[in-house]
Motif scaffolding. Sequence first.
Motif, PDB file in Angstrom:
ATOM      1  N   LYS A 161     -24.254  60.813  15.495  1.00 25.88           N
ATOM      2  CA  LYS A 161     -24.445  59.969  14.315  1.00 25.88           C
ATOM      3  C   LYS A 161     -25.907  59.650  14.043  1.00 25.88           C
ATOM      4  CE  LYS A 161     -21.991  56.549  13.115  1.00 25.88           C
ATOM      5  NZ  LYS A 161     -21.269  55.268  13.010  1.00 25.88           N
ATOM      6  N   GLY A 162     -26.698  59.555  15.085  1.00 25.63           N
ATOM      7  CA  GLY A 162     -28.084  59.139  14.901  1.00 25.63           C
ATOM      8  C   GLY A 162     -28.236  57.640  15.112  1.00 25.63           C
ATOM      9  N   ASN A 163     -29.422  57.119  14.836  1.00 28.63           N
ATOM     10  CA  ASN A 163     -29.734  55.734  15.190  1.00 28.63           C
ATOM     11  C   ASN A 163     -29.856  54.792  14.005  1.00 28.63           C
ATOM     12  OD1 ASN A 163     -29.951  56.462  17.942  1.00 28.63           O
ATOM     13  ND2 ASN A 163     -32.043  57.204  17.596  1.00 28.63           N
ATOM     14  N   THR A 164     -29.480  55.223  12.802  1.00 28.90           N
ATOM     15  CA  THR A 164     -29.607  54.354  11.632  1.00 28.90           C
ATOM     16  C   THR A 164     -28.587  53.226  11.688  1.00 28.90           C
ATOM     17  OG1 THR A 164     -30.350  56.221  10.292  1.00 28.90           O
ATOM     18  CG2 THR A 164     -29.597  54.268   9.122  1.00 28.90           C
ATOM     19  N   LEU A 165     -29.072  51.995  11.614  1.00 31.62           N
ATOM     20  CA  LEU A 165     -28.204  50.822  11.649  1.00 31.62           C
ATOM     21  C   LEU A 165     -28.579  49.882  10.515  1.00 31.62           C
ATOM     22  CD1 LEU A 165     -27.942  49.805  15.423  1.00 31.62           C
ATOM     23  CD2 LEU A 165     -26.080  50.535  13.937  1.00 31.62           C
ATOM     24  N   TYR A 166     -27.577  49.277   9.915  1.00 35.55           N
ATOM     25  CA  TYR A 166     -27.800  48.271   8.882  1.00 35.55           C
ATOM     26  C   TYR A 166     -27.336  46.928   9.415  1.00 35.55           C
ATOM     27  CZ  TYR A 166     -28.701  52.055   5.580  1.00 35.55           C
ATOM     28  OH  TYR A 166     -29.231  53.148   4.945  1.00 35.55           O
ATOM     29  N   THR A 167     -28.239  45.974   9.445  1.00 29.65           N
ATOM     30  CA  THR A 167     -27.912  44.645   9.961  1.00 29.65           C
ATOM     31  C   THR A 167     -28.269  43.588   8.922  1.00 29.65           C
ATOM     32  OG1 THR A 167     -30.085  44.288  10.982  1.00 29.65           O
ATOM     33  CG2 THR A 167     -28.404  45.428  12.305  1.00 29.65           C
ATOM     34  N   THR A 168     -27.752  42.398   9.143  1.00 28.57           N
ATOM     35  CA  THR A 168     -28.036  41.279   8.257  1.00 28.57           C
ATOM     36  C   THR A 168     -28.062  39.994   9.077  1.00 28.57           C
ATOM     37  OG1 THR A 168     -27.266  40.038   6.307  1.00 28.57           O
ATOM     38  CG2 THR A 168     -25.580  41.010   7.714  1.00 28.57           C
ATOM     39  N   PRO A 169     -28.910  39.031   8.714  1.00 29.08           N
ATOM     40  CA  PRO A 169     -28.877  37.738   9.393  1.00 29.08           C
ATOM     41  C   PRO A 169     -27.683  36.919   8.896  1.00 29.08           C
ATOM     42  CG  PRO A 169     -30.579  37.744   7.703  1.00 29.08           C
ATOM     43  CD  PRO A 169     -30.046  39.138   7.778  1.00 29.08           C
ATOM     44  N   PRO A 170     -27.200  35.996   9.699  1.00 29.13           N
ATOM     45  CA  PRO A 170     -25.992  35.248   9.319  1.00 29.13           C
ATOM     46  C   PRO A 170     -26.173  34.339   8.109  1.00 29.13           C
ATOM     47  CG  PRO A 170     -26.950  34.365  11.333  1.00 29.13           C
ATOM     48  CD  PRO A 170     -27.654  35.657  11.058  1.00 29.13           C
ATOM     49  N   VAL A 209     -21.354  48.749  19.441  1.00 30.95           N
ATOM     50  CA  VAL A 209     -21.575  49.333  20.763  1.00 30.95           C
ATOM     51  C   VAL A 209     -22.743  48.605  21.420  1.00 30.95           C
ATOM     52  CG1 VAL A 209     -22.033  51.439  22.067  1.00 30.95           C
ATOM     53  CG2 VAL A 209     -20.826  51.564  19.866  1.00 30.95           C
ATOM     54  N   LEU A 210     -22.477  47.989  22.576  1.00 33.56           N
ATOM     55  CA  LEU A 210     -23.496  47.236  23.295  1.00 33.56           C
ATOM     56  C   LEU A 210     -23.714  47.826  24.683  1.00 33.56           C
ATOM     57  CD1 LEU A 210     -22.422  43.540  22.501  1.00 33.56           C
ATOM     58  CD2 LEU A 210     -24.229  44.869  21.389  1.00 33.56           C
ATOM     59  N   SER A 211     -24.976  47.926  25.079  1.00 33.91           N
ATOM     60  CA  SER A 211     -25.329  48.269  26.445  1.00 33.91           C
ATOM     61  C   SER A 211     -25.929  47.020  27.047  1.00 33.91           C
ATOM     62  CB  SER A 211     -26.325  49.432  26.476  1.00 33.91           C
ATOM     63  OG  SER A 211     -26.673  49.754  27.799  1.00 33.91           O
ATOM     64  N   LYS A 212     -25.130  46.337  27.872  1.00 38.41           N
ATOM     65  CA  LYS A 212     -25.450  44.971  28.290  1.00 38.41           C
ATOM     66  C   LYS A 212     -25.502  44.116  27.034  1.00 38.41           C
ATOM     67  CE  LYS A 212     -27.707  46.472  32.532  1.00 38.41           C
ATOM     68  NZ  LYS A 212     -28.922  46.477  33.357  1.00 38.41           N
ATOM     69  N   ARG A 213     -26.681  43.637  26.615  1.00 38.23           N
ATOM     70  CA  ARG A 213     -26.739  42.851  25.377  1.00 38.23           C
ATOM     71  C   ARG A 213     -27.472  43.587  24.269  1.00 38.23           C
ATOM     72  NH1 ARG A 213     -27.590  36.515  26.456  1.00 38.23           N
ATOM     73  NH2 ARG A 213     -27.779  36.714  24.203  1.00 38.23           N
ATOM     74  N   GLU A 214     -27.892  44.811  24.557  1.00 45.36           N
ATOM     75  CA  GLU A 214     -28.655  45.575  23.569  1.00 45.36           C
ATOM     76  C   GLU A 214     -27.707  46.322  22.633  1.00 45.36           C
ATOM     77  OE1 GLU A 214     -32.037  49.121  23.303  1.00 45.36           O
ATOM     78  OE2 GLU A 214     -31.262  48.439  25.254  1.00 45.36           O
ATOM     79  N   LEU A 215     -27.932  46.161  21.334  1.00 49.30           N
ATOM     80  CA  LEU A 215     -27.119  46.837  20.331  1.00 49.30           C
ATOM     81  C   LEU A 215     -27.511  48.309  20.264  1.00 49.30           C
ATOM     82  CD1 LEU A 215     -25.035  46.651  18.021  1.00 49.30           C
ATOM     83  CD2 LEU A 215     -26.959  46.156  16.487  1.00 49.30           C
ATOM     84  N   MET A 216     -26.511  49.195  20.444  1.00 53.40           N
ATOM     85  CA  MET A 216     -26.765  50.629  20.445  1.00 53.40           C
ATOM     86  C   MET A 216     -26.273  51.314  19.170  1.00 53.40           C
ATOM     87  SD  MET A 216     -28.228  50.770  23.337  1.00 53.40           S
ATOM     88  CE  MET A 216     -28.422  52.534  23.513  1.00 53.40           C
ATOM     89  N   GLY A 217     -25.345  50.681  18.470  1.00 48.37           N
ATOM     90  CA  GLY A 217     -24.801  51.295  17.265  1.00 48.37           C
ATOM     91  C   GLY A 217     -23.431  50.731  16.945  1.00 48.37           C
ATOM     92  N   VAL A 218     -22.712  51.442  16.119  1.00 49.53           N
ATOM     93  CA  VAL A 218     -21.346  51.061  15.753  1.00 49.53           C
ATOM     94  C   VAL A 218     -20.531  52.338  15.576  1.00 49.53           C
ATOM     95  CG1 VAL A 218     -21.921  50.964  13.285  1.00 49.53           C
ATOM     96  CG2 VAL A 218     -19.911  49.738  14.131  1.00 49.53           C
ATOM     97  N   VAL A 219     -19.283  52.308  16.040  1.00 47.26           N
ATOM     98  CA  VAL A 219     -18.383  53.447  15.837  1.00 47.26           C
ATOM     99  C   VAL A 219     -17.232  53.006  14.948  1.00 47.26           C
ATOM    100  CG1 VAL A 219     -18.960  54.668  17.962  1.00 47.26           C
ATOM    101  CG2 VAL A 219     -17.144  52.957  17.987  1.00 47.26           C
ATOM    102  N   SER A 220     -16.828  53.904  14.079  1.00 46.63           N
ATOM    103  CA  SER A 220     -15.747  53.610  13.144  1.00 46.63           C
ATOM    104  C   SER A 220     -14.500  54.410  13.496  1.00 46.63           C
ATOM    105  CB  SER A 220     -16.176  53.954  11.709  1.00 46.63           C
ATOM    106  OG  SER A 220     -16.345  55.357  11.565  1.00 46.63           O
ATOM    107  N   PHE A 221     -13.396  54.030  12.883  1.00 41.79           N
ATOM    108  CA  PHE A 221     -12.151  54.774  13.073  1.00 41.79           C
ATOM    109  C   PHE A 221     -12.338  56.220  12.609  1.00 41.79           C
ATOM    110  CE2 PHE A 221      -7.813  56.122  12.224  1.00 41.79           C
ATOM    111  CZ  PHE A 221      -7.130  55.585  13.297  1.00 41.79           C
ATOM    112  N   TYR A 222     -13.108  56.401  11.548  1.00 44.18           N
ATOM    113  CA  TYR A 222     -13.406  57.758  11.050  1.00 44.18           C
ATOM    114  C   TYR A 222     -14.160  58.567  12.101  1.00 44.18           C
ATOM    115  CZ  TYR A 222     -15.828  61.463   8.506  1.00 44.18           C
ATOM    116  OH  TYR A 222     -16.330  62.674   8.121  1.00 44.18           O
ATOM    117  N   ASP A 223     -15.154  57.943  12.749  1.00 44.43           N
ATOM    118  CA  ASP A 223     -15.927  58.642  13.779  1.00 44.43           C
ATOM    119  C   ASP A 223     -15.024  59.145  14.895  1.00 44.43           C
ATOM    120  OD1 ASP A 223     -18.339  58.067  12.450  1.00 44.43           O
ATOM    121  OD2 ASP A 223     -18.551  56.147  13.511  1.00 44.43           O
ATOM    122  N   VAL A 224     -14.104  58.286  15.317  1.00 45.80           N
ATOM    123  CA  VAL A 224     -13.203  58.648  16.415  1.00 45.80           C
ATOM    124  C   VAL A 224     -12.256  59.763  15.989  1.00 45.80           C
ATOM    125  CG1 VAL A 224     -11.368  57.811  17.938  1.00 45.80           C
ATOM    126  CG2 VAL A 224     -13.349  56.353  17.446  1.00 45.80           C
TER     127      VAL A 224
END
Length: 213
Positions: free
Chosen positions: A71-80, A166-181
């Motif tokens: 998938k690559g490393n592109t992530l979209y985030t937002t503050p609460p 997807v978290l490695s300890k507390r570090e955000l690594m990405g997100v997986v979707s039902f489509y990805d799986v």
Amino acid sequence: MNRYGACASGWVRLTACVQGQRVEMGIGVSGHGVLVPTVYQMQIVGYIESHASRAGLKRKSMKVSDILRLKGNTLYTTPPLAPLADAVKTMAEHDLGSMLVMDHGDLVGILTFREVILALHGNGGTLGDATVRSAMDDHPITCSPDTELDEVRRMMLERHARYLPVLSKRELMGVVSFYDVAKAVVDSQNFENQMLKAYIRDWPAEKEGEKAN
């Protein structure tokens, strides 16, 4: 039609075919009209594994890290505290099904189209001045890069979750979707399907003794 019958369609799979008065069990191969008897299954598995080995592939359980690598490393985030309308605008512009909600480097929630629809329904069809925090899921289930895909599917089905951070300890690594799986499973099936079709093309000739039997 060959001697094993034209019974298969769709995928490589265990299937049954009525041959005259008897039922043959075996592996069906799409596009070949072939039912491979179960007696040859070990040969087929060995054929697939040997060709995969030559291609530098190893038979193993797929993990979340395999999906993230593709998938690559592109992530979209937002503050609460961001306006919900802004988050929805970003999701629409980039064709996103989810956005991860981050606060001071920590994952605090996830916003998906499900939460957006619920917010619209609860606010009379408008977003108004609502913030991301007011709509987000603040207890999303998560997985790690080492989580196997079978476990991810189980988690998604049990919790009706379409997206898993997807978290490695507390570090955000990405997100997986039902489509990805689903795509990863189909790609894996396609590979084995191709290997089985190659096996059928190289089907060994019968010996005279076998024909007599």
